[in-house]
Design a protein around this motif. Structure first.
Motif, PDB file in Angstrom:
ATOM      1  N   THR A 159       0.833  -1.205   0.000  1.00 19.87           N
ATOM      2  CA  THR A 159       0.000   0.000   0.000  1.00 19.87           C
ATOM      3  C   THR A 159       0.864   1.251   0.000  1.00 19.87           C
ATOM      4  O   THR A 159       0.619   2.193  -0.766  1.00 19.87           O
ATOM      5  CB  THR A 159      -0.932  -0.001   1.218  1.00 19.87           C
ATOM      6  OG1 THR A 159      -1.771  -1.173   1.164  1.00 19.87           O
ATOM      7  CG2 THR A 159      -1.805   1.245   1.236  1.00 19.87           C
ATOM      8  N   ARG A 160       1.878   1.268   0.845  1.00 16.79           N
ATOM      9  CA  ARG A 160       2.737   2.452   0.924  1.00 16.79           C
ATOM     10  C   ARG A 160       3.616   2.586  -0.312  1.00 16.79           C
ATOM     11  O   ARG A 160       3.837   3.695  -0.803  1.00 16.79           O
ATOM     12  CB  ARG A 160       3.574   2.383   2.191  1.00 16.79           C
ATOM     13  CG  ARG A 160       2.717   2.534   3.435  1.00 16.79           C
ATOM     14  CD  ARG A 160       3.543   2.710   4.680  1.00 16.79           C
ATOM     15  NE  ARG A 160       2.656   2.953   5.815  1.00 16.79           N
ATOM     16  CZ  ARG A 160       3.045   3.450   6.963  1.00 16.79           C
ATOM     17  NH1 ARG A 160       4.310   3.767   7.136  1.00 16.79           N
ATOM     18  NH2 ARG A 160       2.201   3.636   7.952  1.00 16.79           N
ATOM     19  N   LEU A 161       4.136   1.482  -0.806  1.00 19.24           N
ATOM     20  CA  LEU A 161       4.956   1.538  -2.011  1.00 19.24           C
ATOM     21  C   LEU A 161       4.146   2.082  -3.187  1.00 19.24           C
ATOM     22  O   LEU A 161       4.628   2.937  -3.947  1.00 19.24           O
ATOM     23  CB  LEU A 161       5.498   0.150  -2.347  1.00 19.24           C
ATOM     24  CG  LEU A 161       6.288   0.043  -3.661  1.00 19.24           C
ATOM     25  CD1 LEU A 161       7.481   0.992  -3.673  1.00 19.24           C
ATOM     26  CD2 LEU A 161       6.744  -1.400  -3.894  1.00 19.24           C
ATOM     27  N   ASN A 162       2.931   1.623  -3.327  1.00 21.26           N
ATOM     28  CA  ASN A 162       2.081   2.106  -4.417  1.00 21.26           C
ATOM     29  C   ASN A 162       1.862   3.611  -4.323  1.00 21.26           C
ATOM     30  O   ASN A 162       1.934   4.334  -5.327  1.00 21.26           O
ATOM     31  CB  ASN A 162       0.729   1.387  -4.386  1.00 21.26           C
ATOM     32  CG  ASN A 162       0.859  -0.109  -4.614  1.00 21.26           C
ATOM     33  OD1 ASN A 162       1.910  -0.594  -5.037  1.00 21.26           O
ATOM     34  ND2 ASN A 162      -0.193  -0.836  -4.333  1.00 21.26           N
ATOM     35  N   ALA A 163       1.596   4.084  -3.101  1.00 22.18           N
ATOM     36  CA  ALA A 163       1.369   5.520  -2.912  1.00 22.18           C
ATOM     37  C   ALA A 163       2.635   6.319  -3.210  1.00 22.18           C
ATOM     38  O   ALA A 163       2.584   7.378  -3.840  1.00 22.18           O
ATOM     39  CB  ALA A 163       0.903   5.787  -1.486  1.00 22.18           C
ATOM     40  N   PHE A 164       3.789   5.798  -2.772  1.00 20.46           N
ATOM     41  CA  PHE A 164       5.047   6.501  -3.010  1.00 20.46           C
ATOM     42  C   PHE A 164       5.365   6.566  -4.501  1.00 20.46           C
ATOM     43  O   PHE A 164       5.816   7.595  -5.010  1.00 20.46           O
ATOM     44  CB  PHE A 164       6.198   5.810  -2.267  1.00 20.46           C
ATOM     45  CG  PHE A 164       6.128   5.945  -0.773  1.00 20.46           C
ATOM     46  CD1 PHE A 164       5.427   6.980  -0.176  1.00 20.46           C
ATOM     47  CD2 PHE A 164       6.755   5.023   0.054  1.00 20.46           C
ATOM     48  CE1 PHE A 164       5.361   7.109   1.197  1.00 20.46           C
ATOM     49  CE2 PHE A 164       6.700   5.139   1.425  1.00 20.46           C
ATOM     50  CZ  PHE A 164       5.996   6.185   2.006  1.00 20.46           C
ATOM     51  N   LEU A 165       5.148   5.455  -5.215  1.00 24.52           N
ATOM     52  CA  LEU A 165       5.424   5.440  -6.654  1.00 24.52           C
ATOM     53  C   LEU A 165       4.542   6.435  -7.394  1.00 24.52           C
ATOM     54  O   LEU A 165       5.006   7.170  -8.278  1.00 24.52           O
ATOM     55  CB  LEU A 165       5.220   4.035  -7.213  1.00 24.52           C
ATOM     56  CG  LEU A 165       6.257   2.980  -6.815  1.00 24.52           C
ATOM     57  CD1 LEU A 165       5.824   1.601  -7.301  1.00 24.52           C
ATOM     58  CD2 LEU A 165       7.636   3.323  -7.380  1.00 24.52           C
ATOM     59  N   GLN A 166       3.277   6.473  -7.013  1.00 26.45           N
ATOM     60  CA  GLN A 166       2.348   7.377  -7.682  1.00 26.45           C
ATOM     61  C   GLN A 166       2.606   8.839  -7.332  1.00 26.45           C
ATOM     62  O   GLN A 166       2.276   9.730  -8.119  1.00 26.45           O
ATOM     63  CB  GLN A 166       0.920   6.993  -7.302  1.00 26.45           C
ATOM     64  CG  GLN A 166       0.477   5.664  -7.900  1.00 26.45           C
ATOM     65  CD  GLN A 166      -0.883   5.220  -7.396  1.00 26.45           C
ATOM     66  OE1 GLN A 166      -1.216   5.384  -6.231  1.00 26.45           O
ATOM     67  NE2 GLN A 166      -1.679   4.639  -8.284  1.00 26.45           N
ATOM     68  N   ALA A 167       3.227   9.083  -6.173  1.00 25.83           N
ATOM     69  CA  ALA A 167       3.495  10.467  -5.758  1.00 25.83           C
ATOM     70  C   ALA A 167       4.539  11.132  -6.632  1.00 25.83           C
ATOM     71  O   ALA A 167       4.592  12.358  -6.734  1.00 25.83           O
ATOM     72  CB  ALA A 167       3.934  10.491  -4.297  1.00 25.83           C
ATOM     73  N   GLY A 168       5.403  10.323  -7.254  1.00 26.15           N
ATOM     74  CA  GLY A 168       6.364  10.880  -8.194  1.00 26.15           C
ATOM     75  C   GLY A 168       7.614  11.443  -7.546  1.00 26.15           C
ATOM     76  O   GLY A 168       7.925  11.172  -6.387  1.00 26.15           O
ATOM     77  N   GLU A 169       8.330  12.243  -8.290  1.00 26.77           N
ATOM     78  CA  GLU A 169       9.634  12.763  -7.886  1.00 26.77           C
ATOM     79  C   GLU A 169       9.545  13.488  -6.551  1.00 26.77           C
ATOM     80  O   GLU A 169       8.634  14.258  -6.295  1.00 26.77           O
ATOM     81  CB  GLU A 169      10.171  13.706  -8.958  1.00 26.77           C
ATOM     82  CG  GLU A 169      11.602  14.127  -8.738  1.00 26.77           C
ATOM     83  CD  GLU A 169      12.140  14.934  -9.917  1.00 26.77           C
ATOM     84  OE1 GLU A 169      13.276  15.413  -9.813  1.00 26.77           O
ATOM     85  OE2 GLU A 169      11.406  15.088 -10.911  1.00 26.77           O
ATOM     86  N   GLY A 170      10.543  13.219  -5.729  1.00 30.45           N
ATOM     87  CA  GLY A 170      10.586  13.819  -4.402  1.00 30.45           C
ATOM     88  C   GLY A 170      10.072  12.895  -3.327  1.00 30.45           C
ATOM     89  O   GLY A 170      10.449  13.000  -2.168  1.00 30.45           O
ATOM     90  N   THR A 171       9.184  11.975  -3.700  1.00 25.56           N
ATOM     91  CA  THR A 171       8.629  11.016  -2.750  1.00 25.56           C
ATOM     92  C   THR A 171       8.866   9.580  -3.209  1.00 25.56           C
ATOM     93  O   THR A 171       9.121   8.704  -2.394  1.00 25.56           O
ATOM     94  CB  THR A 171       7.115  11.241  -2.571  1.00 25.56           C
ATOM     95  OG1 THR A 171       6.904  12.571  -2.094  1.00 25.56           O
ATOM     96  CG2 THR A 171       6.524  10.256  -1.575  1.00 25.56           C
ATOM     97  N   ALA A 172       8.798   9.356  -4.500  1.00 27.10           N
ATOM     98  CA  ALA A 172       8.939   8.001  -5.037  1.00 27.10           C
ATOM     99  C   ALA A 172      10.337   7.452  -4.774  1.00 27.10           C
ATOM    100  O   ALA A 172      11.331   8.172  -4.898  1.00 27.10           O
ATOM    101  CB  ALA A 172       8.650   8.001  -6.536  1.00 27.10           C
ATOM    102  N   PRO A 173      10.446   6.180  -4.417  1.00 21.45           N
ATOM    103  CA  PRO A 173      11.770   5.589  -4.187  1.00 21.45           C
ATOM    104  C   PRO A 173      12.535   5.418  -5.495  1.00 21.45           C
ATOM    105  O   PRO A 173      11.946   5.156  -6.553  1.00 21.45           O
ATOM    106  CB  PRO A 173      11.441   4.232  -3.568  1.00 21.45           C
ATOM    107  CG  PRO A 173      10.077   3.898  -4.088  1.00 21.45           C
ATOM    108  CD  PRO A 173       9.359   5.208  -4.188  1.00 21.45           C
TER     109      PRO A 173
END
Length: 635
Positions: A263-277
Motif C-alpha cells: 500500500t505504501r509503495l504504491n502511494a510513493f510510486l504514484q506520488a512521483g519525484e521527491g517522494t517516489a523511491p
C-alpha cells in the motif's frame, strides 16, 4: 484495573562494542517534545561486563539499544524525566506483537500500544509510575485496532534505578509467549536515528521518516520490506568510499502484514519525484503488479540501466529462468532480479531416514520419495511406510501446497479464461489422501504446532519439510537450537521442482533522467545481482560473510554457489548447495499470474475444507468457479 498474572523476563544490560551509523539530517527539533535518541547497531562482539546506566544531565534520558537480530523484541528504551519511550524491533513487528508503549506523567498521558502500519492505538488505563526505583507502565485496555488483540498484549516494563535490569511483563493470557533473550546495552555515543515516532502534541498519527546512510549531497530514496537491502547498502558503501562520500541514501522499511508495504509503495510510486523511491523491492507473492501490472510503468529496464548485454551476463552468472521470468515485464524486458535463490528441496530428519529407509544418505531418501519424478506416487508410498513406524511425513497440508503451487505449468487464467492446472488438481486429491490416511500432523504453517514439529516438541515426529535454504537458516535451525534435532537434518532433491519466496530489486524509471542517480542505482544493482566475484554481494551472501548472522544462503547465481562453501553444522556437515543447483533445473514460474492474489489463499482454504470432509469435491469446484467469476475471470 484487574491485575493479570504475568510472566516476567529479566534481561541483563551488558556492554558490547558497536558501530553506529549516523543519520545526516537537516530536520529542526520539535520544541514541544523531547526527541528520543536511538542507536542502530551494525556490528557486535561478545558481551563484556555489566555497565551501570547513568542519567544525562541535559534531558534526563538514559538510552538503551541492542544488537539487531538477537530476538529481544526491543529496539530501544529511552527513559526521560517525564516519560519512557519503548520501540520494538522489526522482528517483533513481523510477529504482530503490539509495537510501541509510551507514557508521560507530566501531560497525564495513558500508556499506548501502537500499530505504526495502521496508525491505530490502544489507550491503557494506568499511568507510568516510579515505585521503589522502578518505572512501570501497564496495558490492559481493550484494543481499538482489530490487528492488536488483548490476548497478545505487552503488559508492561520495569527498569531498575541503576539501569542494570530490565523486566518485561507479558500478559499470561497471551496466545503467544515470547522469550526475550539477548542484551540491552547502554550507548556511550548519542546519535540521532529517525524512525517511526509518535507526534505527541499534534496528532495521533505515525509518520515514517527515512533513515540515512552516506555523507554526500545526492539523495537516493530506498523503500524495502526489511533491513536486508539497507544492510547491503552499508556493505556497498564500505567497499566504495567514493559512493559513500557522494551520496546520502535515505531508506524506509515496513513489513507487508495486511499489505502495508504494498500500500505504501504504491502511494510513493504514484506520488512521483521527491517522494517516489529510486530503488525498491517486491517479493514473489506480490511481484506481478510491479512487473506486468498497474505499477509496471514505474520500473526501469535493466537494459537501460546496465547496458544491452545484460541478458548475456545473466546467462553467464547461471541465474535460473524462473527468477528472470518473474522479473520480466509484458514487453519481454527485464525490470527486476532477485539476489537469493529460493529453489526448494526436501529437508528431512537423518535419524528417521536411517530407521525407516535404512540410510540417511540423500540418494536413499530421493529414491524413497520419488525425487525428480514430478509425481506424488512414491511420496505417498513413503508416507505409508513412515506412518507404519509412527512418523508423519510432513507437518501439514501447507507444506505440500507450496510445492504444488510453484510446480504449476499454467496459471489461473489462460487466454482470458479460468484454468485449473493439473498440479492443482493433483493437490486436491493429495490433500484428501494425506488427511484421510493420517500422513501428517495436520498443522497450519507459521503456527506454534508447526514450529514445534521441527524440534520434536509434539507427540508424533515429522520426517521432513519442503523449502528453500532460507527455511533452513531462519526457521528450522533456530527452532532446533540447543535441542537434539540440531544436526539431525539433511537435504535432498524434491519429487517436484518448486521455489518459494524471494525478493526482486527494482530501480525507478525516473533515475534514467538523472545521471548521478542512475550511476548509483546501476552500480548497486550490478553489485547485488550480477557481480560473481568474491567481493560481490552474492559470494558473501552465499558464504555467510555478508553480515554478523553468518548464515550461508543460496543465491541467484549458480556460478557463485558452485565456488562457495555451504557446509552447515545444522545439516551435520552437509553442503546442500549442489542439491539446490540441481533442483533449479526443474523449476518454473509459468504458473504465476495477476489472479494469484485472489485465488491462491481461497484455493488452499477450500481444499483443506474438502480434505477434512466439510465440503464435497463438487462443492469445492463450484466455489472455485464462483470465486474466479468474482475476480473477473471468465469461467
Amino acid at each position: 484495573m484487574k491485575v493479570c498474572k504475568r510472566i516476567i523476563a529479566t534481561i541483563l544490560a551488558t556492554a558490547m562494542s558497536m558501530s553506529v551509523v549516523a543519520c545526516k539530517s537537516d530536520e529542526t527539533q520539535d520544541t514541544t517534545t523531547e526527541k528520543a535518541v536511538v542507536t542502530e547497531t551494525t556490528e557486535t562482539t561478545a558481551p563484556t561486563e555489566t555497565t551501570e546506566a547513568t542519567t544525562s544531565a541535559a534531558n534526563g534520558a538514559v538510552i538503551y539499544s541492542y544488537p539487531e537480530g538477537s530476538y529481544i523484541g526491543l529496539e530501544s528504551i529511552s527513559v526521560y524525566e517525564d516519560h519512557v519511550d519503548v520501540v520494538f524491533d522489526q522482528n517483533t513487528l513481523d510477529q504482530s506483537i503490539p509495537y510501541i508503549v509510551k507514557n508521560s506523567v507530566e501531560f497525564g498521558y495513558c500508556g499506548l500500544l501502537v500499530n505504526p502500519y495502521t496508525s491505530k492505538y490502544v489507550e491503557c488505563d494506568s499511568q507510568l509510575v516510579c515505585e521503589n526505583g522502578k518505572y512501570v507502565v501497564s496495558a490492559t485496555a481493550q484494543s481499538l485496532d482489530s490487528n492488536l488483540s488483548l490476548t497478545s498484549c505487552f503488559a508492561g516494563l520495569r527498569l531498575s534505578s541503576d539501569g542494570s535490569n530490565l523486566e518485561i511483563e507479558v500478559d499470561q493470557t497471551s496466545t503467544h509467549v515470547y522469550s526475550y533473550e539477548g542484551f540491552l546495552t547502554q550507548s556511550e555515543e548519542e546519535q540521532t536515528f529517525s524512525s517511526y515516532r509518535w507526534s505527541e502534541k499534534t496528532e495521533r498519527v505515525w509518520r515514517p521518516e527515512p533513515n540515512c546512510l552516506g555523507s554526500g549531497d545526492i539523495e537516493i530514496m530506498v523503500y524495502a520490506v526489511s533491513h536486508e537491502v539497507p544492510n547491503m547498502i552499508i556493505q556497498f558503501m564500505n567497499q566504495n568510499p567514493d559512493m559513500e562520500a557522494k551520496y546520502i541514501v535515505k531508506y524506509m522499511y515496513c513489513n507487508n502484514d495486511g499489505q502495508a508495504y504494498e500500500t505504501r509503495l504504491n502511494a510513493f510510486l504514484q506520488a512521483g519525484e521527491g517522494t517516489a523511491p529510486d530503488l525498491y523491492i517486491a517479493e514473489a507473492d506480490y511481484i506481478f503488479p510491479y512487473t506486468q501490472g498497474e505499477f509496471s510503468q514505474y520500473a526501469a529496464t535493466y537494459e537501460d540501466l546496465l547496458g544491452a548485454d545484460v541478458m548475456n551476463r545473466i546467462k553467464e552468472a547461471g541465474i535460473a529462468d524462473y527468477s528472470v521470468n518473474l522479473g520480466t515485464n509484458a514487453d519481454g524486458k527485464l525490470v527486476a532480479l532477485a539476489y537469493q535463490s529460493t529453489v526448494g528441496a526436501f529437508i528431512y530428519r537423518r535419524s528417521i531416514a536411517k530407521e525407516v529407509f535404512g540410510s540417511d544418505d540423500p540418494a536413499t531418501v530421493e529414491t524413497a520419495i520419488g525425487a525428480g519424478t514430478q509425481s506424488w506416487d512414491k511420496f505417498l508410498e513413503a508416507a505409508e511406510t513412515l506412518k507404519g513406524k509412527g512418523y508423519a511425513i510432513v507437518s501439514g497440508l501447507d507444506d505440500l501446497y507450496q510445492v504444488s503451487d510453484k510446480a504449476c505449468k499454467t496459471p489461473w487464467v489462460v487466454d482470458g479464461k479460468f484454468n485449473i492446472d493439473k498440479e492443482r488438481t493433483a493437490y486436491i486429491d493429495l490433500a484428501e489422501k494425506v488427511i484421510a490416511n493420517n500422513y501428517s500432523n495436520d498443522t497450519d504453517s507459521w503456527q506454534l504446532e508447526w514450529y514445534a514439529d521441527m524440534s520434536d516438541e509434539n507427540e508424533r515426529k515429522v520426517f521432513g519439510w519442503f523449502g528453500p535454504c532460507w527455511l533452513i537458516n531462519y526457521i528450522i535451525a533456530p527452532q532446533c537450537k540447543d535441542k537434539a534435532a540440531f544436526g539431525d537434518y539433511a537435504v535432498c532433491k524434491p519429487n517436484l521442482g518448486f521455489w518459494w519466496g524471494g525478493s526482486w530489486l527494482f530501480a525507478n524509471a525516473q533515475v534514467l533522467d538523472d545521471a548521478d542517480k542512475k550511476e548509483f542505482c546501476a552500480k548497486f544493482i550490478e553489485w547485488v545481482t550480477l557481480d560473481t566475484s568474491e567481493t560481490g554481494l552474492l559470494y558473501n551472501f552465499a558464504n555467510g560473510t555478508y553480515d554478523w548472522t553468518s548464515a550461508k544462503d543460496t543465491v541467484s547465481s549458480s556460478v557463485v554457489l558452485a565456488k562457495s562453501y555451504g557446509t552447515m553444522d545444522f545439516l551435520s556437515g552437509q553442503d546442500p548447495f549442489t542439491i539446490f543447483i540441481d533442483a533449479a533445473s526443474s523449476t518454473t514460474s509459468s504458473g504465476v499470474c495477476w489472479a494469484d492474489a485472489d485465488m491462491n489463499a481461497f484455493f488452499t482454504e477450500k481444499v483443506s475444507e474438502y480434505a477434512h470432509g466439510k465440503i464435497s469435491k463438487d462443492e469445492l469446484m463450484e466455489q472455485l468457479s464462483r470465486k474466479a467469476e468474482e475476480a473477473g475471470i471468465e469461467v
